[in-house]
Design an enzyme around this catalytic site. Sequence first.
Site, PDB file in Angstrom:
ATOM      1  N   SER A 190       0.829  -1.100  -0.019  1.00 51.00           N
ATOM      2  CA  SER A 190       0.055   0.046   0.140  1.00 51.00           C
ATOM      3  C   SER A 190       0.924   1.529  -0.033  1.00 51.00           C
ATOM      4  CB  SER A 190      -0.836  -0.113   1.084  1.00 51.00           C
ATOM      5  OG  SER A 190      -1.830   1.220   1.222  1.00 51.00           O
ATOM      6  N   LYS A 228      -3.964  -7.314   3.140  1.00 51.47           N
ATOM      7  CA  LYS A 228      -4.034  -6.124   2.404  1.00 51.47           C
ATOM      8  C   LYS A 228      -5.521  -6.172   1.650  1.00 51.47           C
ATOM      9  CE  LYS A 228      -2.727  -3.085  -0.581  1.00 51.47           C
ATOM     10  NZ  LYS A 228      -3.604  -2.944  -1.732  1.00 51.47           N
ATOM     11  N   HIS A 259      -7.601  -4.149   4.355  1.00 49.12           N
ATOM     12  CA  HIS A 259      -7.208  -2.994   4.199  1.00 49.12           C
ATOM     13  C   HIS A 259      -7.939  -2.251   3.139  1.00 49.12           C
ATOM     14  CE1 HIS A 259      -4.396  -0.061   2.096  1.00 49.12           C
ATOM     15  NE2 HIS A 259      -4.024   0.330   3.288  1.00 49.12           N
ATOM     16  N   ASN A 260      -8.203  -2.791   2.019  1.00 51.80           N
ATOM     17  CA  ASN A 260      -8.716  -2.014   1.073  1.00 51.80           C
ATOM     18  C   ASN A 260     -10.251  -2.069   1.110  1.00 51.80           C
ATOM     19  OD1 ASN A 260      -6.156  -2.080  -0.284  1.00 51.80           O
ATOM     20  ND2 ASN A 260      -6.892  -2.595  -2.277  1.00 51.80           N
ATOM     21  N   GLU A 290     -10.408   0.850   3.297  1.00 53.07           N
ATOM     22  CA  GLU A 290     -10.376   2.097   2.480  1.00 53.07           C
ATOM     23  C   GLU A 290     -11.643   2.467   1.777  1.00 53.07           C
ATOM     24  OE1 GLU A 290      -8.298   2.366  -1.861  1.00 53.07           O
ATOM     25  OE2 GLU A 290      -6.763   2.333  -0.073  1.00 53.07           O
TER      26      GLU A 290
END
Length: 302
Positions: free
Chosen positions: A121, A173, A176-177, A180
């Site tokens: 990221s 990840k 995480h996205n 986001e």
Amino acid sequence: MEIGIAGLGRMGANIARRLMAGGHRVVVANRSPGPVDELASEGAVAAHSWAEMVQLLQPPRAVWVMVPAGDVTEQLLEEFAGLMTPGDLLIDGGNSNYKDSQRRAASLFARGLLFMDAGTSGGVWGRAEGYALMVGGPEEGLARIRPVLETLAPAPDRGWGHVGPAGAGHFVKMVHNGIEYGLMQAYAEGFEILRAKEELELDLHQIAELWRYGSVVRSWLLDLTAAALAQDPELSDIRGWVADSGEGRWTVAEAIDHDVPAPVITLSLLMRFVSRQDESYAAKLLAAMRNQFGGHEVKHEP
């Protein structure tokens, strides 16, 4: 240390540049020659084929693959597997599905190769600010690439971590996205509410700037929002069409599979789908139903 970077898009090229600035010997390759020649002029070692990259690296080799997830990554990893020798290491720094990473790790291990999945990221700012790196795979592979991770991260002791076995890096990840997505949707909705209050003549850029300091909603995403509003408060050159990389979908699917309620992330993904409709049939049907049960006014096409 020495490492190959395969795939020189915006992320891959800037990863190579940050590594070179950190003193590493970086061998670069790409399907098109332009980015290779450009990075060679900056100090990288140019390889004009995947086979040449393998030849230019001393065993045990380490190659960081930075290409689009899916078939492109699958084919490139398979090609490298056929060129490399036992003990070599492949790192997938793209946005692959963690299940693919688990499968690839097992397949490569059976051929004597190590595999690490590195959720990466930082976007276009990573070169200057450093990348957040979520790394999955065996301890042996981690020890090999630790100098690279310490250089790519914002600092050697923060912004990166070995989060678990193969697939863990891409799983973290993925979530995480998903987070986001939710953060971005909340900012977008909030600023649209501010903009809708026309009688107050609010300056959205001013508000974004003041929220950046001391506010509980300050964040890097807010910093980027302020920068966009400074350029064009009306966003007049931008169409409201929002893509998704796939990781938001995978996050929602995992939430469903594990019976975890995730309404914010789920709705933020669905709102991206809404953005791609020039005309929403669902919205038309909602209007028609309201008219049927309550006699509410409907707007007709001109």
